[in-house]
Design a protein around this motif. Structure first.
Motif: not given
Length: 361
Positions: A27-33
């Protein structure tokens, strides 16, 4: 450093990394930015409440179905780390840390404490950056070299801690070091614990070909920042902007294939920063202060690429009302997650909406 030494170091680093499933199992993750407007309450509203800490973010991205979150871990307590770990395990979301390397010997204790507490939360992969936009920060080659010496020293100070704590730290190509410069430093360190966080779009600002950047750094990659980019020509160079995946100029599938080749266990983290385009003034003399040996062919190739892909319009947030900017930020992230699942080979991330109930008569 010889090419043989570089390739040997890269191969040794890649061999030390864990292997796991193929891209379709991820699954694609995400960066807080990606949530830079809402993060820590900088901008928010009733409809888009602020994210005060990692738990708020995890609650939100759970509904997007992301596979992992990469977020800052500085200042965490052991108690908070345990809450983060329990939440990640409950939501089946992996955690990666974003951390500041030690500035000097006196800062190593702070660094190790943050790594140790983040490990309690479940993080074993970290992202770090040593600098910023080289063409804006430094007005001379001497200034840049002084900064680079300090950046290398920080990596050297971090390495024994990473080894002791059994974690891996990826140094981002953060518009500071060329890909080859970062690869040379990592090759000299020769440690399986200090690698690269490869950002797919940043190095265009240094007039680097994005595919060459990935080819150069993929052997060292421990984590990623995934973004797509659009460009627009200006009288002094070009504008560079993040755009939703699939709407830009990057060959993301080919990049993913390179990452998988060297590290099948690597995580992919969306960094969709919704903001005004960045000005890359590569036709101004000051831009070149730290690039005395950069070939003119790189400028020519980049400007040719810009003219071939010159966008009629780039996204921006200036002039938008607060609610409009927040809506745009969230909408861009949702677009990216849809694209990742539908077009780029990741597991579908967004949970399907429930079917509307039939009206009873």
């Amino acid at each position: 450093m010889t090419r043989r030494t570089f390739l040997t170091s890269a191969a040794a680093f890649a061999a030390a990394l864990p292997a796991s499933g193929a891209l379709r199992g991820k699954k694609m993750g995400i960066v807080i930015h990606s949530y830079w407007k809402r993060w820590q309450g900088k901008y928010s509203s009733m409809k888009f409440p602020p994210f005060e800490h990692a738990l708020d973010v995890l609650d939100h991205v759970r509904d997007l179905g992301v596979g992992s979150l990469q977020t800052m871990v500085g200042g965490w307590t052991s108690e908070f780390a345990q809450k983060v770990r329990a939440t990640c395990e409950s939501y089946i979301i992996k955690l990666e840390g974003s951390i500041t390397l030690p500035k000097n010997e006196n800062d190593v204790g702070r660094f190790e404490q943050e790594v140790r507490i983040a490990k309690e939360a479940g993080a074993t992969i970290f992202r770090s950056a040593t600098g910023g936009r080289r063409y804006e920060l430094f007005s001379s080659l001497e200034e840049f070299r002084h900064w680079k010496d300090g950046a290398v020293k920080s990596m050297q100070l971090a390495e024994p801690v990473a080894k002791r704590q059994r974690v891996k730290i990826g140094i981002e190509n953060h518009k500071d070091l060329h890909a080859a410069e970062l690869a040379e430093v990592l090759g000299r360190l020769g440690s399986p614990h200090i690698g690269a966080c490869v950002d797919t779009g940043n190095s265009i600002a240094l007039l680097e070909d994005p595919m060459t950047v990935v080819e150069t750094l993929a052997p060292f990659a421990v984590t990623t920042h995934i973004k797509d980019m659009a460009v627009q020509e200006t009288p002094t160079g070009f504008l560079l902007a993040e755009v939703p995946l699939g709407e830009g100029i990057l060959d993301l599938p080919r990049m993913f294939a390179l990452f998988e080749k060297y590290n099948p266990g690597i995580g992919y983290h969306l960094e969709m920063i919704t903001r005004d385009p960045l000005d890359i003034p590569c036709l101004k003399p000051g831009y070149w202060a730290t690039f005395p040996d950069k070939p003119g062919t790189e400028l020519a190739r980049t400007l040719k690429m810009v003219r071939e892909h010159n966008a009629a319009k780039l996204p921006k947030t200036s002039g938008l009302k607060l609610e409009e900017a927040l809506e745009l930020e969230e909408g861009n992230i949702v677009k990216c997650m849809h694209q990742a699942g539908e077009k780029l080979g990741f597991m579908p991330s967004l949970k399907p909406k429930p079917a509307p109930k039939k009206e009873e008569h």
